[in-house]
Design a protein around this motif. Structure first.
Motif, PDB file in Angstrom:
ATOM      1  N   PRO A 159       0.829  -1.210   0.000  1.00 41.93           N
ATOM      2  CA  PRO A 159       0.000   0.000   0.000  1.00 41.93           C
ATOM      3  C   PRO A 159       0.863   1.259   0.000  1.00 41.93           C
ATOM      4  O   PRO A 159       2.061   1.214   0.260  1.00 41.93           O
ATOM      5  CB  PRO A 159      -0.782  -0.130   1.307  1.00 41.93           C
ATOM      6  N   THR A 168      -6.499   0.087   7.928  1.00 40.74           N
ATOM      7  CA  THR A 168      -6.926   0.418   6.574  1.00 40.74           C
ATOM      8  C   THR A 168      -5.684   0.674   5.733  1.00 40.74           C
ATOM      9  O   THR A 168      -4.874   1.548   6.049  1.00 40.74           O
ATOM     10  CB  THR A 168      -7.820   1.662   6.555  1.00 40.74           C
ATOM     11  N   ARG A 192      -2.806   8.952   9.685  1.00 40.09           N
ATOM     12  CA  ARG A 192      -2.407   8.138   8.542  1.00 40.09           C
ATOM     13  C   ARG A 192      -0.910   8.283   8.343  1.00 40.09           C
ATOM     14  O   ARG A 192      -0.359   9.384   8.465  1.00 40.09           O
ATOM     15  CB  ARG A 192      -3.166   8.616   7.302  1.00 40.09           C
ATOM     16  N   HIS A 250      -4.170   1.884   2.191  1.00 42.73           N
ATOM     17  CA  HIS A 250      -4.576   2.817   1.139  1.00 42.73           C
ATOM     18  C   HIS A 250      -3.820   2.514  -0.154  1.00 42.73           C
ATOM     19  O   HIS A 250      -2.587   2.523  -0.183  1.00 42.73           O
ATOM     20  CB  HIS A 250      -4.298   4.260   1.568  1.00 42.73           C
ATOM     21  N   TYR A 251      -4.581   2.254  -1.218  1.00 39.29           N
ATOM     22  CA  TYR A 251      -4.024   2.020  -2.558  1.00 39.29           C
ATOM     23  C   TYR A 251      -4.738   2.957  -3.517  1.00 39.29           C
ATOM     24  O   TYR A 251      -5.705   2.567  -4.176  1.00 39.29           O
ATOM     25  CB  TYR A 251      -4.275   0.588  -3.014  1.00 39.29           C
ATOM     26  N   THR A 300      -7.463   4.967  -4.736  1.00 35.83           N
ATOM     27  CA  THR A 300      -8.856   5.017  -4.282  1.00 35.83           C
ATOM     28  C   THR A 300      -9.318   3.689  -3.680  1.00 35.83           C
ATOM     29  O   THR A 300     -10.398   3.624  -3.089  1.00 35.83           O
ATOM     30  CB  THR A 300      -9.783   5.378  -5.452  1.00 35.83           C
ATOM     31  N   ARG A 314      -9.457   0.680  -0.976  1.00 31.98           N
ATOM     32  CA  ARG A 314      -9.231   0.499   0.445  1.00 31.98           C
ATOM     33  C   ARG A 314      -9.246  -1.005   0.765  1.00 31.98           C
ATOM     34  O   ARG A 314     -10.135  -1.726   0.308  1.00 31.98           O
ATOM     35  CB  ARG A 314     -10.316   1.204   1.274  1.00 31.98           C
TER      36      ARG A 314
END
Length: 339
Positions: free
Chosen positions: A187, A210, A336, A212-213, A215, A217
């Motif tokens: 990610p 979570t 994040r 993140h890639y 858009t 998830r």
């Protein structure tokens, strides 16, 4: 034949590693380091029980050391085994400190020895089914993927796993993160939430990460107070959704004392199949791929005897532990973090 020295004969050693080693051609369980000599004599009469790991490291007949001990012992025992010239398998988590993992990898490379982590969940029926659907493009472009492992365990289970220094993130996080990385790669960033929800717990018993890639998830999560578990896999894309409940059946078979050669080992019952809902809303059951944890140790045999890559390269296991370290940083700071 590779003579195996197993360190630890608790749940992991007795129920998982020993039966798998005993069922894979090319491996022989020769020695077990444990205080439970009576259990070893009962279960594996041809193996010898020894009290000290040093006996394995000094035994020229031992061609593989498997470490199935409490987490904090993984790094020092692996270091000693590698220094003695032994290939090593380490149960998850690979290490607790990523710096130790990097040092072990450097040592293994310098010695020309195989070093691998036991991420056996790559050989789960549900994961293999999910991966087949993703690889085939059946679900289209994945927008949301959820990999969850839920339990209902209000009381604290005796033993080191639920004491300070262990915790649910170190216990189940390596499996879930490894599966997510196998499906989607690295990610760009992650956000983590950790909590201690049971009154008597001394370390986290809930986590939700979570990944993140862009858009997309990808959520990996585990909890201990869910009497009605959420789906084990829920993958949603432009071509449809795949939802699968339940845990791979292999652990239950092995915990019951049955061998991996038991008929039907690794096969889901039809009522446990996942459901694929296509873009038109039509739902159908998807027969599960057959899981087989023996595939891990078959890969170990190939790595030692032919020089093939380890079934789970240590570098991949180290990446997982670095993500867990970042997750703790994210949770502590409430933010994040970039990967």
């Amino acid at each position: 034949m590779i003579d195996v020295g197993l360190i630890g004969y608790g749940l992991a050693g007795a129920s998982f590693h020993a039966p798998l080693i005993g069922a894979v051609p090319g491996l022989r369980l020769a020695s077990v380091v444990t205080s439970r000599a009576d259990a070893v004599a009962r279960d594996w009469p041809e193996a010898k029980a020894v009290a000290d790991a040093g006996a394995l490291f000094g035994d020229p007949e031992i061609g593989l050391v498997v470490i199935a001990t409490p987490d904090h012992l993984h790094a020092p025992l692996a270091k000693a085994a590698l220094e003695a010239g032994k290939p090593v398998v380490i149960d998850k988590p690979f290490v607790t400190d990523p710096a130790d993992g990097a040092a072990l990898i450097a040592l293994a490379e310098a010695k020309g020895l195989m070093l691998s982590a036991f991420h056996n969940r790559r050989w789960d029926a549900d994961f293999l089914t999910a991966r087949a659907l993703v690889d085939a493009g059946t679900l289209g472009e994945i927008a949301l993927a959820e990999l969850r492992w839920d339990r209902f365990r209000p009381a604290i289970k005796p033993g080191w796993r639920e004491t300070a220094g262990a915790g649910l993130l170190n216990d189940l996080g390596p499996h879930l993160l490894d599966q997510a990385l196998q499906l989607f790669g690295m990610p760009e960033a992650l956000t983590a939430d950790l909590a201690t929800q049971r009154a008597a717990a001394t370390t986290e018993d809930y986590f939700e990460l979570t990944l993140h890639y862009g858009t997309r998830r990808v959520i990996v999560s585990a909890a201990t107070l869910l009497a009605a578990p959420r789906p084990r896999f829920a993958l949603h894309g432009t071509g449809g959704s795949f939802v699968k409940y339940g845990i791979d059946p292999q652990e239950a078979v092995l915990r019951a004392g049955l061998p991996p050669t038991t008929p039907g080992f690794g096969e889901d019952a039809p009522e446990a199949y996942g459901t694929l809902t296509d873009a038109d809303g039509v739902a159908r059951a998807v027969p599960s791929e057959r899981g087989d944890w023996r595939g891990y140790y078959e890969g170990v045999v190939a790595a030692i005897t032919t020089g093939a890559a380890a079934p789970v390269p240590a570098g991949e296991a180290l990446t997982v532990m670095r993500l867990i370290a970042l997750a703790r940083e994210s949770a502590a700071g409430g933010r994040r973090v970039a990967v």
